[in-house]
Design a protein around this motif. Structure first.
Motif, mmCIF file in Angstrom:
data_model
loop_
_atom_site.group_PDB
_atom_site.id
_atom_site.type_symbol
_atom_site.label_atom_id
_atom_site.label_comp_id
_atom_site.label_asym_id
_atom_site.label_seq_id
_atom_site.Cartn_x
_atom_site.Cartn_y
_atom_site.Cartn_z
ATOM 1 N N GLU A 191 29.739 -12.560 14.725
ATOM 2 C CA GLU A 191 30.591 -12.687 13.535
ATOM 3 C C GLU A 191 31.285 -14.041 13.483
ATOM 4 O O GLU A 191 31.367 -14.688 12.427
ATOM 5 N N SER A 192 31.779 -14.503 14.621
ATOM 6 C CA SER A 192 32.475 -15.790 14.691
ATOM 7 C C SER A 192 31.510 -16.944 14.426
ATOM 8 O O SER A 192 31.869 -17.922 13.755
ATOM 9 N N TYR A 193 30.294 -16.835 14.966
ATOM 10 C CA TYR A 193 29.309 -17.895 14.723
ATOM 11 C C TYR A 193 28.962 -17.997 13.244
ATOM 12 O O TYR A 193 28.867 -19.104 12.685
ATOM 13 N N LEU A 194 28.768 -16.860 12.578
ATOM 14 C CA LEU A 194 28.390 -16.881 11.162
ATOM 15 C C LEU A 194 29.480 -17.531 10.316
ATOM 16 O O LEU A 194 29.191 -18.282 9.384
ATOM 17 N N ALA A 195 30.738 -17.262 10.657
ATOM 18 C CA ALA A 195 31.847 -17.896 9.948
ATOM 19 C C ALA A 195 31.858 -19.407 10.187
ATOM 20 O O ALA A 195 32.083 -20.200 9.275
ATOM 21 N N PHE A 196 31.591 -19.796 11.438
ATOM 22 C CA PHE A 196 31.540 -21.224 11.778
ATOM 23 C C PHE A 196 30.394 -21.912 11.040
ATOM 24 O O PHE A 196 30.556 -23.007 10.504
ATOM 25 N N GLN A 197 29.236 -21.280 10.992
ATOM 26 C CA GLN A 197 28.069 -21.880 10.342
ATOM 27 C C GLN A 197 28.306 -22.091 8.854
ATOM 28 O O GLN A 197 27.887 -23.101 8.283
ATOM 29 N N CYS A 220 19.864 -20.090 16.289
ATOM 30 C CA CYS A 220 21.226 -19.870 16.775
ATOM 31 C C CYS A 220 21.629 -18.402 16.624
ATOM 32 O O CYS A 220 22.304 -17.840 17.503
ATOM 33 N N ILE A 221 21.215 -17.772 15.526
ATOM 34 C CA ILE A 221 21.520 -16.352 15.328
ATOM 35 C C ILE A 221 20.855 -15.514 16.421
ATOM 36 O O ILE A 221 21.472 -14.605 17.003
ATOM 37 N N THR A 222 19.592 -15.843 16.720
ATOM 38 C CA THR A 222 18.874 -15.108 17.765
ATOM 39 C C THR A 222 19.604 -15.207 19.099
ATOM 40 O O THR A 222 19.835 -14.198 19.788
ATOM 41 N N LYS A 223 19.979 -16.422 19.464
ATOM 42 C CA LYS A 223 20.659 -16.597 20.747
ATOM 43 C C LYS A 223 22.040 -15.948 20.722
ATOM 44 O O LYS A 223 22.464 -15.329 21.711
ATOM 45 N N MET A 224 22.722 -16.062 19.584
ATOM 46 C CA MET A 224 24.066 -15.507 19.498
ATOM 47 C C MET A 224 24.040 -13.990 19.597
ATOM 48 O O MET A 224 24.963 -13.371 20.151
ATOM 49 N N SER A 262 27.578 -26.078 8.255
ATOM 50 C CA SER A 262 26.115 -26.080 8.225
ATOM 51 C C SER A 262 25.539 -27.489 8.340
ATOM 52 O O SER A 262 24.524 -27.707 9.011
ATOM 53 N N THR A 263 26.196 -28.463 7.716
ATOM 54 C CA THR A 263 25.711 -29.852 7.780
ATOM 55 C C THR A 263 25.794 -30.391 9.193
ATOM 56 O O THR A 263 24.889 -31.085 9.667
ATOM 57 N N LEU A 264 26.878 -30.058 9.893
ATOM 58 C CA LEU A 264 27.046 -30.523 11.281
ATOM 59 C C LEU A 264 25.942 -29.966 12.169
ATOM 60 O O LEU A 264 25.367 -30.690 12.981
ATOM 61 N N LEU A 265 25.635 -28.684 12.020
ATOM 62 C CA LEU A 265 24.593 -28.072 12.837
ATOM 63 C C LEU A 265 23.249 -28.739 12.603
ATOM 64 O O LEU A 265 22.506 -29.016 13.548
#
Length: 416
Positions: free
Chosen positions: A278-284, A301-305, A288-291
């Motif tokens: 949940e925290s990663y999705l909010a960060f992304q 990233c979702i898979t690993k998260m 998104s441009t930074l990633l």
């Protein structure tokens, strides 16, 4: 290590001076060339008789560029010339003089490094084996790495096999933290784009960053490690094989938390190591441009998260995880739970059994995302309990043995 075998009556050092001098003055004509060649040979003879080995090295290297930079010069001639020069370190009267000769050779070999790089590295390794001083060996090895970092794959392949011995080298040379730092940084520059060496690249980034403790002289130097600290974070997030790291505990990484440029990267690391999907999705959503700028793929990233979130659940449960907790943390459907369990097992980060009837995952082992001081203390406590249990078991066995032996003695006495 090359061995000099003299096949002529002339001293090898004088032969090198003569041949390079003739090459240097080849276009000047005999009337000019012959006196100059004779002058250089006479100078070399004087250095030889007076045992001035540093001066001899300077003279022998003076025309080495003609061989190093000439595409038509045979490699065997160049290697022979440089090998004879390298052997001067064995004649030096002291380790300091040998080190100065080695520095001259290194300077010559690392000048214009794009030409005949593999041969240059080979000569440096020969020089390494000839040098008596440990500090000299460390210097030459580092120069070989710097040379390999500027060239292509063929040059890198010459040094990569030696990386498995780096820890032994560091202990053998007895070098300090600054020298270790330079060494590990040179290794990372070679491994960065070397195919199939992602784990080793991450390992040496960690070794480099671990040389900063944030105190003393490190307080000034640590700022130079920001780029490598960010690179280590990106490698960890990107890798499908890495699920544990100690980067958060490193001062070189912690400094990114207050850095305007790298603060989001540090936040991303904290999310992967201490939070859930949940925290990663909010960060992304906000970054998104930074990633994309760091080459991170959102789906990967979702898979690993999801796997990291499963590890987080395993660490906070009492050995049993309900399916409902997994679907919530990983944001998946009920029929996907077993797929992610199998994926975690195949990634060797989780050992467990699935109780389909009761909708439970029974965990027997899981990878700890961060293995810092609290984990070491917990391990120490468990080992203490284990030692106590073993001691109690041994005492019980010995007590039973004494009882049995005593009983047998009484029986023997009664028979008599």
């Amino acid at each position: 290590m090359a061995t000099i075998v003299n096949t002529t009556e002339e001293e090898p050092m004088l032969a090198v001076v003569r041949s390079t001098a003739q090459l240097a003055w080849a276009d000047a004509g005999p009337e000019v060339a012959d006196p100059e060649v004779a002058r250089l040979c006479a100078e070399a003879q004087q250095h030889l008789l007076a045992a001035r080995w540093l001066d001899m090295a300077t003279l022998m290297l003076a025309s080495a560029d003609l061989l190093l930079l000439s595409p038509s010069a045979p490699d065997k001639d160049l290697e022979c010339t440089l090998t004879v020069t390298c052997n001067l370190v064995t004649k030096a009267g002291s380790e300091d003089e040998a080190l100065e000769i080695a520095k001259l050779i290194c300077a010559k070999l690392t000048h214009h490094p794009a030409d005949k790089t593999t041969l240059r590295i080979k000569v440096l390794f020969s020089l390494y084996n000839l040098l008596p001083s440990l500090s000299g060996k460390a210097l030459v090895y580092r120069k070989a790495l710097e040379l390999a970092a500027t060239a292509g794959k063929a040059a890198a392949d010459c040094v990569v096999p030696t990386f498995k011995n780096i820890d032994a080298f560091v202990a053998y040379w007895g070098i300090g933290k600054p020298e270790q730092r330079e060494l590990f940084l040179a290794v990372t520059r070679i491994l960065k784009d070397h195919k199939g060496m992602t784990k080793d690249y991450f390992k040496f980034l960690n070794k480099y960053l671990a040389t900063f403790d944030g105190s003393g002289d490190d307080a000034d130097a640590i700022g130079a490690a920001k780029e490598e600290a960010a690179a280590a974070i990106v490698e960890f997030v990107k890798s499908s094989d890495l699920y544990q790291c100690d980067l958060l505990d490193m001062p070189a990484v912690a400094q990114l938390e207050k850095d305007d440029k790298y603060q989001p990267v540090y936040e991303l690391l904290k999310i992967f190591l201490t939070q859930r999907l949940e925290s990663y999705l909010a960060f992304q959503t906000a970054n998104s441009t930074l990633l994309q700028g760091y080459g991170l793929v959102h789906e990967e990233c979702i898979t690993k998260m999801r796997l990291m979130s499963l590890l987080d659940l395993s660490g906070h449960c009492s050995g049993e995880i309900p399916y409902s907790a997994i679907t919530k943390a990983l944001e998946i459907n009920d029929d996907e739970v077993e797929y992610w369990i199998v994926k975690a097992i195949s990634s060797k980060i989780l050992d467990c059994k699935v109780d389909q009837l009761n909708q439970l995952v029974i965990v027997s082992r899981h990878t700890v995302k961060v293995f810092g001081m609290p984990q070491w203390q917990s391990l120490r406590s468990k080992l203490g309990v284990w030692r106590g249990n073993i001691a109690n078991a041994i005492n019980t066995i010995q007590a039973n043995k004494v009882t049995e032996d005593g009983g047998q003695g009484m029986q023997g006495l009664m028979i008599r």
